[in-house]
Design an enzyme around this catalytic site. Structure first.
Site, PDB file in Angstrom:
ATOM      1  CG  ASN A  48      -2.419  11.555   3.034  1.00  0.00           C
ATOM      2  OD1 ASN A  48      -1.984  10.637   2.269  1.00  0.00           O
ATOM      3  ND2 ASN A  48      -2.311  11.654   4.035  1.00  0.00           N
ATOM      4  CE  LYS A  49      -5.350   5.507   4.512  1.00  0.00           C
ATOM      5  NZ  LYS A  49      -6.173   4.754   3.467  1.00  0.00           N
TER       6      LYS A  49
ATOM      7  CD  GLN B 231      -3.373   2.500   6.780  1.00  0.00           C
ATOM      8  OE1 GLN B 231      -3.705   2.900   7.633  1.00  0.00           O
ATOM      9  NE2 GLN B 231      -3.728   2.502   5.431  1.00  0.00           N
TER      10      GLN B 231
ATOM     11  NE  ARG C 125       0.120   1.191   3.469  1.00  0.00           N
ATOM     12  CZ  ARG C 125       1.061   2.130   3.760  1.00  0.00           C
ATOM     13  NH1 ARG C 125       2.307   1.806   3.968  1.00  0.00           N
ATOM     14  NH2 ARG C 125       0.676   3.435   3.689  1.00  0.00           N
ATOM     15  N   GLY C 126       0.212   2.361  -0.070  1.00  0.00           N
ATOM     16  CA  GLY C 126       0.946   3.585  -0.343  1.00  0.00           C
ATOM     17  C   GLY C 126       1.132   4.144  -1.880  1.00  0.00           C
ATOM     18  CB  ALA C 127       0.311   7.014  -3.592  1.00  0.00           C
TER      19      ALA C 127
ATOM     20  NE  ARG D  53      -6.091   0.743  -1.737  1.00  0.00           N
ATOM     21  CZ  ARG D  53      -5.602   1.381  -0.891  1.00  0.00           C
ATOM     22  NH1 ARG D  53      -4.094   1.208  -0.603  1.00  0.00           N
ATOM     23  NH2 ARG D  53      -6.175   2.003  -0.014  1.00  0.00           N
TER      24      ARG D  53
ATOM     25  CG  ASP E  49      -3.104   8.066  -1.276  1.00  0.00           C
ATOM     26  OD1 ASP E  49      -3.058   8.717  -0.128  1.00  0.00           O
ATOM     27  OD2 ASP E  49      -2.401   7.145  -1.555  1.00  0.00           O
TER      28      ASP E  49
HETATM   29  O1  MRU Z   1      -4.553   3.178   2.103  1.00  0.00           O
HETATM   30  P1  MRU Z   1      -2.854   3.353   2.155  1.00  0.00           P
HETATM   31  O2  MRU Z   1      -2.271   2.760   3.248  1.00  0.00           O
HETATM   32  O3  MRU Z   1      -2.504   2.925   0.778  1.00  0.00           O
HETATM   33  O4  MRU Z   1      -2.786   4.835   2.214  1.00  0.00           O
HETATM   34  C1  MRU Z   1      -1.527   5.421   1.938  1.00  0.00           C
HETATM   35  C2  MRU Z   1      -1.699   7.049   2.283  1.00  0.00           C
HETATM   36  O5  MRU Z   1      -2.432   7.467   2.419  1.00  0.00           O
HETATM   37  C3  MRU Z   1      -0.320   7.623   2.326  1.00  0.00           C
HETATM   38  O6  MRU Z   1      -0.265   8.617   2.957  1.00  0.00           O
HETATM   39  C4  MRU Z   1       0.087   8.025   0.651  1.00  0.00           C
HETATM   40  O7  MRU Z   1      -0.050   7.012  -0.074  1.00  0.00           O
HETATM   41  C5  MRU Z   1       1.002   8.907   0.656  1.00  0.00           C
HETATM   42  S1  MRU Z   1       2.668   8.170   1.201  1.00  0.00           S
HETATM   43  C6  MRU Z   1       3.682   7.846   0.034  1.00  0.00           C
END
Ligand code: MRU
Length: 367
Positions: free
Chosen positions: A253-254, A203, A53-55, A90, A243
């Site tokens: 973002n999250k 996370q 996970r993470g963009a 996603r 993201d």
């Molecule tokens: O749902 P996730 O864990 O994939 O979400 C990740 C985030 O929201 C991060 O903050 C985002 O990808 C930027 S970090 C490189």
């Protein structure tokens, strides 16, 4: 970055030269388990189920997914099928689409016999580039932390609040929002990080795992604690990832990022967002209206995942049986709440002018 002294990236090619290895991030921080992806379908499951996970990381794994697909079959039909399956895994982080489009465009114009090696080359390039972009974000963001450190009384730590995990586990290495923190720590700046738990997927546990492995002092807090800490002068700045960032600087973002930005604005705490340019989506202007927000299973909301005293990983239900839950994975922070964007080309205002000045090439590509 290092786990127990060994350097890892968050995705890499296995010894056989074609299968792809990742950490199963659903097992972290309790268990460091490496998983091998053999097929494009494996890569799609890894992204959808959040083993990765993470963009930036999901973009890189999707690119390797295209390579695995070409190894399975190098036809046009397989190429299209791989794109269609991977792009749906996603919806919110734009890096996924960005990486897939880059791979698809080149492979479509590559003769069939050369598609496998070309697909792996593209995936390797995307991964290597991400490491470099994040390293540069770290160098630029370090200057912000340095300037805050200069205002602190001697011996006092700079207190940084972060949300979700924007570290090396979310990218290929370094991280986005955490890269400046690692560099500041390595440069000898006294730091302390407030780590938001980041329910429902926690996370924050990944961030605490990373910071702990790197020796950065940190404290895990409930998601609702940030406003209180800011009111009491315990946060010098916030740093988060994104993201998808729109042409005018809105940041998706999250879930919960927006509330932190509101609290930061109300308490005059600088709020910075770190992003590599593949996270910039100049086709989108108004983030609140236009960015698709992923909704995940209600079980992630009704249950909490953890480890028992016996060491067994386990889900525990915290909601009354049958409670209706909703689980929005992301939210949008409008540009007006953001102090600055930290990119690989420098720091700019969260505005069209700011971003355009750093990335005229990306804005020029638009009709
Ligand atoms: O749902 P996730 O864990 O994939 O979400 C990740 C985030 O929201 C991060 O903050 C985002 O990808 C930027 S970090 C490189």
């Amino acid at each position: 970055m290092k786990i127990n002294g060994t350097h890892y990236r968050s995705v890499w090619l296995a010894d056989d030269g074609y299968t792809v290895e990742i950490f199963d991030q659903t097992k972290l921080p309790f268990q460091v388990q490496i998983i091998r992806l053999h097929t494009m379908q494996d890569a799609a499951i890894a992204i959808k189920e959040m083993w990765v996970r993470g963009a930036p990381l999901i973009g890189a794994v999707a690119a390797y997914g295209m390579a695995l697909a070409m190894r399975q079959e190098n036809s046009d039909e397989k190429l299209q099928q791989a794109y269609d399956i991977l792009v749906k895994t996603r919806p919110t982080a734009v890096n996924l689409k960005w990486a897939l489009e880059r791979s698809y465009r080149i492979l479509k114009n590559t003769e069939h016999a050369l598609r496998v090696e070309t697909a792996y080359r593209i995936a390797d390039e995307i991964a290597d580039e991400d490491v470099e972009l994040c390293r540069k974000i770290g160098e630029h963001g370090l200057k912000i932390i340095q300037s805050v450190a200069e205002t602190k009384p001697v011996g006092e730590a700079v207190n940084i609040l972060t949300h979700c995990n924007a570290g090396w586990l979310a990218t290929v290495d370094w991280g986005t929002a955490l890269a400046p923190i690692y560099m500041a720590h390595d440069a000898g700046i006294k730091l302390h990080v407030w780590v938001d738990e980041t329910r429902p997927r926690n996370q924050g546990g990944l961030t605490a795992f990373e910071l702990g492995s790197h020796g950065v002092p940190h404290t895990l807090i409930a998601d609702n604690a940030g406003g209180h800490l800011m009111q009491h002068g315990k946060v010098d700045l916030c740093m988060v990832g994104t993201d998808r960032t729109t042409a005018r600087g809105d940041v998706c973002n999250k879930i919960g990022t927006y509330l932190k930005a509101l609290a930061a604005k109300a308490n005059q705490v600088p709020f910075y967002v770190a992003l590599p340019s593949p996270t910039l989506d100049v086709t989108v202007w108004d983030g609140v209206k236009e960015i698709p927000i992923e909704q995940r299973s209600d079980e992630e909301q009704s249950h909490v995942y953890g480890i028992t005293p016996e060491g067994t990983r386990s889900w525990v239900n915290t909601a009354p049986q049958g409670t209706f839950c909703e689980n929005y994975a992301f939210d949008v922070t409008p540009a007006e709440f953001i102090t600055g964007l930290i990119t690989e080309r420098g720091i700019c205002a969260a505005s069209e002018e700011g971003l355009r000045a750093l990335f005229p090439d990306l804005y020029r590509q638009q009709p």
